[in-house]
Motif scaffolding. Structure first.
Motif, mmCIF file in Angstrom:
data_model
loop_
_atom_site.group_PDB
_atom_site.id
_atom_site.type_symbol
_atom_site.label_atom_id
_atom_site.label_comp_id
_atom_site.label_asym_id
_atom_site.label_seq_id
_atom_site.Cartn_x
_atom_site.Cartn_y
_atom_site.Cartn_z
ATOM 1 N N ALA A 1 0.840 -1.199 0.000
ATOM 2 C CA ALA A 1 0.000 0.000 0.000
ATOM 3 C C ALA A 1 0.871 1.244 0.000
ATOM 4 O O ALA A 1 1.921 1.278 0.661
ATOM 5 C CB ALA A 1 -0.921 0.008 1.228
ATOM 6 N N VAL A 2 0.417 2.256 -0.747
ATOM 7 C CA VAL A 2 1.120 3.542 -0.782
ATOM 8 C C VAL A 2 0.075 4.656 -0.732
ATOM 9 O O VAL A 2 -1.062 4.466 -1.181
ATOM 10 C CB VAL A 2 1.971 3.698 -2.060
ATOM 11 C CG1 VAL A 2 3.099 2.694 -2.102
ATOM 12 C CG2 VAL A 2 1.097 3.589 -3.309
ATOM 13 N N PRO A 3 0.434 5.823 -0.178
ATOM 14 C CA PRO A 3 -0.473 6.969 -0.283
ATOM 15 C C PRO A 3 -0.782 7.252 -1.753
ATOM 16 O O PRO A 3 0.120 7.200 -2.605
ATOM 17 C CB PRO A 3 0.327 8.104 0.355
ATOM 18 C CG PRO A 3 1.267 7.417 1.302
ATOM 19 C CD PRO A 3 1.647 6.139 0.607
ATOM 20 N N ALA A 4 -2.032 7.547 -2.048
ATOM 21 C CA ALA A 4 -2.448 7.696 -3.444
ATOM 22 C C ALA A 4 -1.679 8.776 -4.178
ATOM 23 O O ALA A 4 -1.385 8.649 -5.376
ATOM 24 C CB ALA A 4 -3.947 7.976 -3.508
ATOM 25 N N ASP A 5 -1.293 9.858 -3.467
ATOM 26 C CA ASP A 5 -0.621 10.959 -4.159
ATOM 27 C C ASP A 5 0.783 10.587 -4.624
ATOM 28 O O ASP A 5 1.357 11.255 -5.486
ATOM 29 C CB ASP A 5 -0.588 12.215 -3.286
ATOM 30 C CG ASP A 5 0.145 12.002 -1.964
ATOM 31 O OD1 ASP A 5 0.747 10.924 -1.778
ATOM 32 O OD2 ASP A 5 0.092 12.918 -1.111
#
Length: 421
Positions: free
Chosen positions: A75-79
């Motif tokens: 998972a990664v921050p969307a930005d």
């Protein structure tokens, strides 16, 4: 692998989700079960460790965990990826996929990737991970994806779970039966053989097609037991036809994981001995994708089967990427042209050209050609002119139970005996 487990990675995703939108991907290492089964758990462990290292190198700041078997979550921050889940999934595959040498063993890492966006697709980690895995399983039928989760998958996932649960009982109790469809020779219309087709009707779920339950049987580790059941039912029926005076062979479809199973040749040998059927009356139909995915291992297993005296066929021929280039190196007897080339054959010159090319090359290599999906007299006449050896489809006969197949064969034999010279 040194990575977080399912519970830990879920907690970390929830933490990130409280601060910002997040993109979560579920990843499965394709063929991991087969690596474990054929090469051993030590090789399987090294494969997972290498995948983990490649993921860490490519995304050092991501939330990363192993969530079971050959499955990972990241998972990664969307930005960080401009909110583009599909692009993130592609970067995952390009960063991890590729050749891998483990000691003396060479393999190729391939992934299937499913993605979700939080909070759009779920407000908590448990929901996001579940939906990412649902998309991941869909990616297996889409050349690895990435596949982005959609609401329709929720219903499909429930159906999938119901079928998997019913499948275990069906395999254990022998509830999955066999129907048979004949093939005829284009030259004189005589019976060339019979194909066995798995059939399953569940009391609550209704009719379940092989396209639905065969992939689930593979994914849930039931394909070996199911294949053995179908094989023995088919050989028993075929042996019955011989006792009634009809020397007609039977063809049985074999999945990718089955043909690569080192125990499969022994299972075939035992089934032939126990049913008393001659090996030359059994044809095993393999999908083209098996050979393309693991060419050396598949060729070795096919050679072992051919030494038993079994006939080998490549099913759905023409749907792969390099069909004609590998034909010359395979120990096979026939190719079956995919029904997609037969459906529009009469009005599509390109399909006619493909069929003609396959026939020419197969005949040059000493192989016969079967066309399936035959439904009209016009198709039959054109296939005959193009040089196809055998025909199969509704125009010949629809699939039928073993006893009805026996009666059909007797009727055909009487017809041929009474036909004028």
């Amino acid at each position: 692998t040194g990575l977080a487990n399912l519970r830990q990675v879920g907690h970390e995703i929830d933490t990130v989700l409280q601060r910002a939108p997040v993109i979560v991907a579920a990843i499965t290492v394709d063929g991991f079960r087969e690596v474990n089964d054929t090469l051993g758990h030590l090789i399987g462990d090294e494969l997972l460790s290498e995948v983990a290292e490649r993921l860490q190198r490519a995304f050092p700041d991501a939330v990363l965990g192993r969530i079971g078997g050959g499955r990972f979550a990241i998972a990664v921050p969307a930005d960080q990826v401009a909110g583009d889940a599909a692009l993130f999934g592609l970067r995952l595959r390009t960063s991890v996929e590729g050749g891998l040498q483990i000691g003396a063993v060479g393999t190729h890492v391939r992934l299937s990737v499913g993605c979700v966006k939080g909070p759009d697709h779920g407000a908590d980690a448990a929901t996001l991970l579940r939906r990412a895995e649902t998309a991941m399983y869909s990616a297996r039928g889409a050349q690895g994806g990435p596949v982005l989760w959609e609401p329709a998958y929720e219903v499909q996932g429930q159906r999938r779970m119901a079928v998997v649960m019913a499948l275990r009982d069906a395999v254990a109790t022998g509830a999955i039966g066999v129907a048979f469809q004949p093939k005829i020779r284009a030259s004189d219309g005589s019976v060339a053989g019979v194909e066995a087709l798995a059939r399953w009707t569940h009391p609550a779920l209704g009719g379940i097609s092989p396209d639905e339950f065969i992939p689930l049987a593979e994914a849930s580790g039931l394909i070996g037991i199911l294949t053995n059941s179908i094989l023995r039912q088919s050989l028993t029926a075929c042996r019955g036809w011989q006792r009634r005076g009809g020397r007609v062979g039977v063809a049985v479809n074999v999945s990718a994981s089955t043909i690569l199973d080192p125990d499969f040749v022994g299972e075939v040998r035992r089934a032939l001995v126990e049913t008393g059927l001659e090996a030359e009356l059994l044809t095993l139909e393999l999908t083209e994708s098996v050979v393309l995915a693991e060419p050396e291992q598949a060729a070795e297993r096919m050679s072992e089967l051919r030494r038993l005296g079994v006939r080998l066929s490549i099913d759905d021929f023409g749907t792969g990427y390099s069909s004609l280039t590998y034909l010359k190196g395979l120990p096979i007897h026939e190719v079956k042209i995919d029904r997609g080339f037969v459906t529009h054959l009469v009005r599509d010159a390109a399909d006619q050209a493909v069929v003609r090319a396959v026939v020419d090359i197969a005949h040059t290599l000493g192989m016969s050609v079967v066309a399936e999906g035959l439904e009209s007299t016009e198709q039959k006449q054109l296939l005959e002119r193009l040089g196809v050896d055998e025909l199969q489809g509704f125009l010949v006969a629809r699939p039928m139970p073993a006893l009805k197949m026996a009666s059909w064969l007797r009727g055909e034999a009487r017809h041929l005996m009474s036909a004028p010279d």
